[in-house]
Design an enzyme around this catalytic site. Sequence first.
Site, PDB file in Angstrom:
ATOM      1  N   ARG A   1      11.781  -5.554   4.844  1.00 34.18           N
ATOM      2  CA  ARG A   1      11.501  -4.116   4.646  1.00 34.18           C
ATOM      3  C   ARG A   1      12.427  -3.246   5.496  1.00 34.18           C
ATOM      4  O   ARG A   1      12.734  -3.562   6.641  1.00 34.18           O
ATOM      5  CB  ARG A   1      10.048  -3.817   5.033  1.00 34.18           C
ATOM      6  CG  ARG A   1       9.770  -2.314   5.053  1.00 34.18           C
ATOM      7  CD  ARG A   1       8.335  -1.984   5.062  1.00 34.18           C
ATOM      8  NE  ARG A   1       7.631  -2.515   6.218  1.00 34.18           N
ATOM      9  CZ  ARG A   1       6.310  -2.453   6.341  1.00 34.18           C
ATOM     10  NH1 ARG A   1       5.570  -1.912   5.405  1.00 34.18           N
ATOM     11  NH2 ARG A   1       5.723  -2.949   7.413  1.00 34.18           N
TER      12      ARG A   1
ATOM     13  N   ARG B   1      -9.822   1.728   8.681  1.00 34.64           N
ATOM     14  CA  ARG B   1      -9.547   0.314   8.975  1.00 34.64           C
ATOM     15  C   ARG B   1     -10.674  -0.335   9.744  1.00 34.64           C
ATOM     16  O   ARG B   1     -10.610  -1.551  10.004  1.00 34.64           O
ATOM     17  CB  ARG B   1      -8.292   0.222   9.862  1.00 34.64           C
ATOM     18  CG  ARG B   1      -6.997   0.274   9.124  1.00 34.64           C
ATOM     19  CD  ARG B   1      -5.901   0.443  10.162  1.00 34.64           C
ATOM     20  NE  ARG B   1      -4.827  -0.464   9.971  1.00 34.64           N
ATOM     21  CZ  ARG B   1      -3.674  -0.139   9.380  1.00 34.64           C
ATOM     22  NH1 ARG B   1      -3.485   1.061   8.911  1.00 34.64           N
ATOM     23  NH2 ARG B   1      -2.716  -1.002   9.268  1.00 34.64           N
TER      24      ARG B   1
ATOM     25  N   ARG C   1      11.277  -1.724  11.033  1.00 37.57           N
ATOM     26  CA  ARG C   1      10.135  -1.407  11.905  1.00 37.57           C
ATOM     27  C   ARG C   1       9.994  -2.441  13.027  1.00 37.57           C
ATOM     28  O   ARG C   1      10.111  -3.628  12.796  1.00 37.57           O
ATOM     29  CB  ARG C   1       8.843  -1.364  11.072  1.00 37.57           C
ATOM     30  CG  ARG C   1       8.549   0.014  10.520  1.00 37.57           C
ATOM     31  CD  ARG C   1       7.419   0.049   9.552  1.00 37.57           C
ATOM     32  NE  ARG C   1       6.159  -0.535  10.003  1.00 37.57           N
ATOM     33  CZ  ARG C   1       5.025  -0.468   9.290  1.00 37.57           C
ATOM     34  NH1 ARG C   1       5.016   0.164   8.133  1.00 37.57           N
ATOM     35  NH2 ARG C   1       3.926  -1.019   9.742  1.00 37.57           N
TER      36      ARG C   1
ATOM     37  N   LYS D   1       0.836  -1.216   0.000  1.00 34.94           N
ATOM     38  CA  LYS D   1       0.000   0.000   0.000  1.00 34.94           C
ATOM     39  C   LYS D   1       0.867   1.261   0.000  1.00 34.94           C
ATOM     40  O   LYS D   1       0.645   2.181  -0.786  1.00 34.94           O
ATOM     41  CB  LYS D   1      -0.942   0.028   1.220  1.00 34.94           C
ATOM     42  CG  LYS D   1      -1.916  -1.117   1.294  1.00 34.94           C
ATOM     43  CD  LYS D   1      -2.837  -1.010   2.482  1.00 34.94           C
ATOM     44  CE  LYS D   1      -2.128  -0.998   3.823  1.00 34.94           C
ATOM     45  NZ  LYS D   1      -1.427  -2.260   4.169  1.00 34.94           N
TER      46      LYS D   1
ATOM     47  N   ARG E   1      -0.650  -8.763  13.417  1.00 32.46           N
ATOM     48  CA  ARG E   1      -1.199  -7.729  12.509  1.00 32.46           C
ATOM     49  C   ARG E   1      -2.092  -8.352  11.446  1.00 32.46           C
ATOM     50  O   ARG E   1      -3.132  -7.802  11.093  1.00 32.46           O
ATOM     51  CB  ARG E   1      -0.049  -6.941  11.857  1.00 32.46           C
ATOM     52  CG  ARG E   1       0.639  -6.014  12.858  1.00 32.46           C
ATOM     53  CD  ARG E   1       1.999  -5.559  12.377  1.00 32.46           C
ATOM     54  NE  ARG E   1       1.928  -4.801  11.142  1.00 32.46           N
ATOM     55  CZ  ARG E   1       2.952  -4.684  10.286  1.00 32.46           C
ATOM     56  NH1 ARG E   1       4.100  -5.292  10.530  1.00 32.46           N
ATOM     57  NH2 ARG E   1       2.807  -3.974   9.200  1.00 32.46           N
TER      58      ARG E   1
HETATM   59  P1  AP5 Z   1       4.801  -1.550   1.813  1.00 29.58           P
HETATM   60  O1  AP5 Z   1       4.505  -0.692   0.649  1.00 29.58           O
HETATM   61  O2  AP5 Z   1       5.520  -0.941   2.974  1.00 29.58           O
HETATM   62  O3  AP5 Z   1       3.483  -2.326   2.313  1.00 29.58           O
HETATM   63  P2  AP5 Z   1       2.216  -1.797   3.115  1.00 29.58           P
HETATM   64  O4  AP5 Z   1       1.026  -2.484   2.556  1.00 29.58           O
HETATM   65  O5  AP5 Z   1       2.201  -0.306   3.173  1.00 29.58           O
HETATM   66  O6  AP5 Z   1       2.550  -2.423   4.538  1.00 29.58           O
HETATM   67  P3  AP5 Z   1       2.414  -1.830   5.992  1.00 29.58           P
HETATM   68  O7  AP5 Z   1       3.062  -2.856   6.897  1.00 29.58           O
HETATM   69  O8  AP5 Z   1       2.969  -0.441   6.093  1.00 29.58           O
HETATM   70  O9  AP5 Z   1       0.902  -1.817   6.200  1.00 29.58           O
HETATM   71  P4  AP5 Z   1       0.173  -1.733   7.544  1.00 29.58           P
HETATM   72  O10 AP5 Z   1      -1.207  -1.461   7.114  1.00 29.58           O
HETATM   73  O11 AP5 Z   1       0.370  -2.906   8.430  1.00 29.58           O
HETATM   74  O12 AP5 Z   1       0.959  -0.585   8.329  1.00 29.58           O
HETATM   75  P5  AP5 Z   1       0.635   0.918   8.681  1.00 29.58           P
HETATM   76  O13 AP5 Z   1       1.906   1.648   8.653  1.00 29.58           O
HETATM   77  O14 AP5 Z   1      -0.519   1.430   7.894  1.00 29.58           O
HETATM   78  O15 AP5 Z   1       5.647  -2.814   1.271  1.00 29.58           O
HETATM   79  C1  AP5 Z   1       6.131  -3.822   2.154  1.00 29.58           C
HETATM   80  C2  AP5 Z   1       7.504  -4.311   1.648  1.00 29.58           C
HETATM   81  O16 AP5 Z   1       7.332  -4.965   0.387  1.00 29.58           O
HETATM   82  C3  AP5 Z   1       8.525  -3.195   1.408  1.00 29.58           C
HETATM   83  O17 AP5 Z   1       9.779  -3.642   1.769  1.00 29.58           O
HETATM   84  C4  AP5 Z   1       8.455  -2.937  -0.120  1.00 29.58           C
HETATM   85  O18 AP5 Z   1       9.685  -2.467  -0.634  1.00 29.58           O
HETATM   86  C5  AP5 Z   1       8.105  -4.334  -0.645  1.00 29.58           C
HETATM   87  N1  AP5 Z   1       7.250  -4.288  -1.833  1.00 29.58           N
HETATM   88  C6  AP5 Z   1       6.206  -3.439  -2.075  1.00 29.58           C
HETATM   89  N2  AP5 Z   1       5.635  -3.716  -3.266  1.00 29.58           N
HETATM   90  C7  AP5 Z   1       6.326  -4.791  -3.763  1.00 29.58           C
HETATM   91  C8  AP5 Z   1       6.192  -5.558  -4.984  1.00 29.58           C
HETATM   92  N3  AP5 Z   1       5.239  -5.305  -5.888  1.00 29.58           N
HETATM   93  N4  AP5 Z   1       7.044  -6.586  -5.169  1.00 29.58           N
HETATM   94  C9  AP5 Z   1       8.010  -6.865  -4.248  1.00 29.58           C
HETATM   95  N5  AP5 Z   1       8.190  -6.180  -3.094  1.00 29.58           N
HETATM   96  C10 AP5 Z   1       7.350  -5.155  -2.849  1.00 29.58           C
HETATM   97  O19 AP5 Z   1       0.107   0.780  10.180  1.00 29.58           O
HETATM   98  C11 AP5 Z   1       0.997   0.402  11.213  1.00 29.58           C
HETATM   99  C12 AP5 Z   1       0.250   0.390  12.528  1.00 29.58           C
HETATM  100  O20 AP5 Z   1      -0.278   1.702  12.808  1.00 29.58           O
HETATM  101  C13 AP5 Z   1      -0.977  -0.534  12.609  1.00 29.58           C
HETATM  102  O21 AP5 Z   1      -0.609  -1.868  12.934  1.00 29.58           O
HETATM  103  C14 AP5 Z   1      -1.783   0.155  13.721  1.00 29.58           C
HETATM  104  O22 AP5 Z   1      -1.241  -0.141  14.988  1.00 29.58           O
HETATM  105  C15 AP5 Z   1      -1.545   1.623  13.453  1.00 29.58           C
HETATM  106  N6  AP5 Z   1      -2.552   2.217  12.561  1.00 29.58           N
HETATM  107  C16 AP5 Z   1      -2.324   2.785  11.341  1.00 29.58           C
HETATM  108  N7  AP5 Z   1      -3.461   3.236  10.796  1.00 29.58           N
HETATM  109  C17 AP5 Z   1      -4.454   2.950  11.672  1.00 29.58           C
HETATM  110  C18 AP5 Z   1      -5.857   3.144  11.661  1.00 29.58           C
HETATM  111  N8  AP5 Z   1      -6.474   3.735  10.621  1.00 29.58           N
HETATM  112  N9  AP5 Z   1      -6.582   2.708  12.717  1.00 29.58           N
HETATM  113  C19 AP5 Z   1      -5.978   2.117  13.787  1.00 29.58           C
HETATM  114  N10 AP5 Z   1      -4.638   1.902  13.867  1.00 29.58           N
HETATM  115  C20 AP5 Z   1      -3.878   2.307  12.804  1.00 29.58           C
END
Ligand code: AP5
Length: 224
Positions: free
Chosen positions: A123, A88, A156, A13, A167
Amino acid sequence: MRIILLGPPGVGKGTQASLIAKGFNIPKISTGDMLRDAIAKGSAIGKKVHDIMERGDYVSEEIIEELITKRLKSGDCKEGYLFDGFPRTMSQIKFLEKNDIHIDYVIEIKVPEEEIISRLSGRRIHIKSGRVYHIKNNPPKVDGIDDITKEPLTHRNDDKPETIKTRLTVYKQQTEPLVDYYKQQHAMNTLTYFTVDGNQDTEAVYKDIEHRLKARNKTNTSYL
Ligand code: AP5
C-alpha cells in the site's frame, strides 16, 4: 443514510469508503485519516497518538470522541455519513448511543489473512487526501506520486510486517467482538448488518455493496 464499514486492517475499508461516499453522496469519516492528518500537522493530538499508532495499538477513547464530535458538527453530515474505522470498541458504540446517533447499515468486509498482509505491504497513501494506492493492484500513474496533486506518496509506518501482526491481534481482541453485537441489532431490526466478500477486485466489491444498499427497501433478513 448512516453507515459503518467494519473489518480488519487492509480489507479495503478506505478504498470502498471513497467509492460509497462518491456513489451515495455522503462524506467519508475516517478516524485513521484524521489521526494521520493530525500527526502530519504536528498538532497536540498528533503528538499524543504518534507512538501509539506506530505500535499498532488503539488510541484513547477521549481522543476519538473529540475527533468524532467535532467532525459531526460539520454541515456536510446532515444527510448522513460513512464511518471508516469507527467504532472499534464497545465503548465507542456506547458513545454513539449516548449521543442518539442511529446507524442504518453495518458492512463487514471479509478477506483472508494472507491477502491482507500482501495488500498492506504494497500500500501507498497520499496523507492529505487519504487516497490509497497499491504498487501492483492499484498503482499510481507515476511511481510514488499522487495522481491528482502530483505530491509524493507515503508508505505508512504501521504497514511494517511486525506492526501489521500487532494490528491484526488488536482487531481480533477489541473489534471482532462487535460483530456479535451488530448481529443482535440486525435480528432486532435496529440496523441492517451484512457481510461482503472483499477478496474480489475493487469494482466487484463495490458493486456488491451498492446492490445491498440499493435493495434497502426490500425485505431482507439475511446478513450473509
Ligand atoms: P485499504 O482500503 O487502505 O484498507 P483498509 O481496510 O482501509 O486498511 P487500513 O489499514 O487503513 O485499516 P485500519 O483499520 O488498520 O487503519 P486505520 O487507518 O483505520 O486497502 C489496503 C490496500 O489494499 C491498499 O493498497 C489498496 O489499494 C488495496 N486494495 C483495496 N481493495 C482491494 C481489492 N479489492 N483488491 C486488491 N487490492 C485492494 O487506523 C490506523 C490506526 O489509527 C489504528 O491502528 C489505530 O491506532 C488508530 N485508530 C483509527 N481509528 C481508531 C478508533 N476508532 N479507535 C482507536 N484507534 C483508532
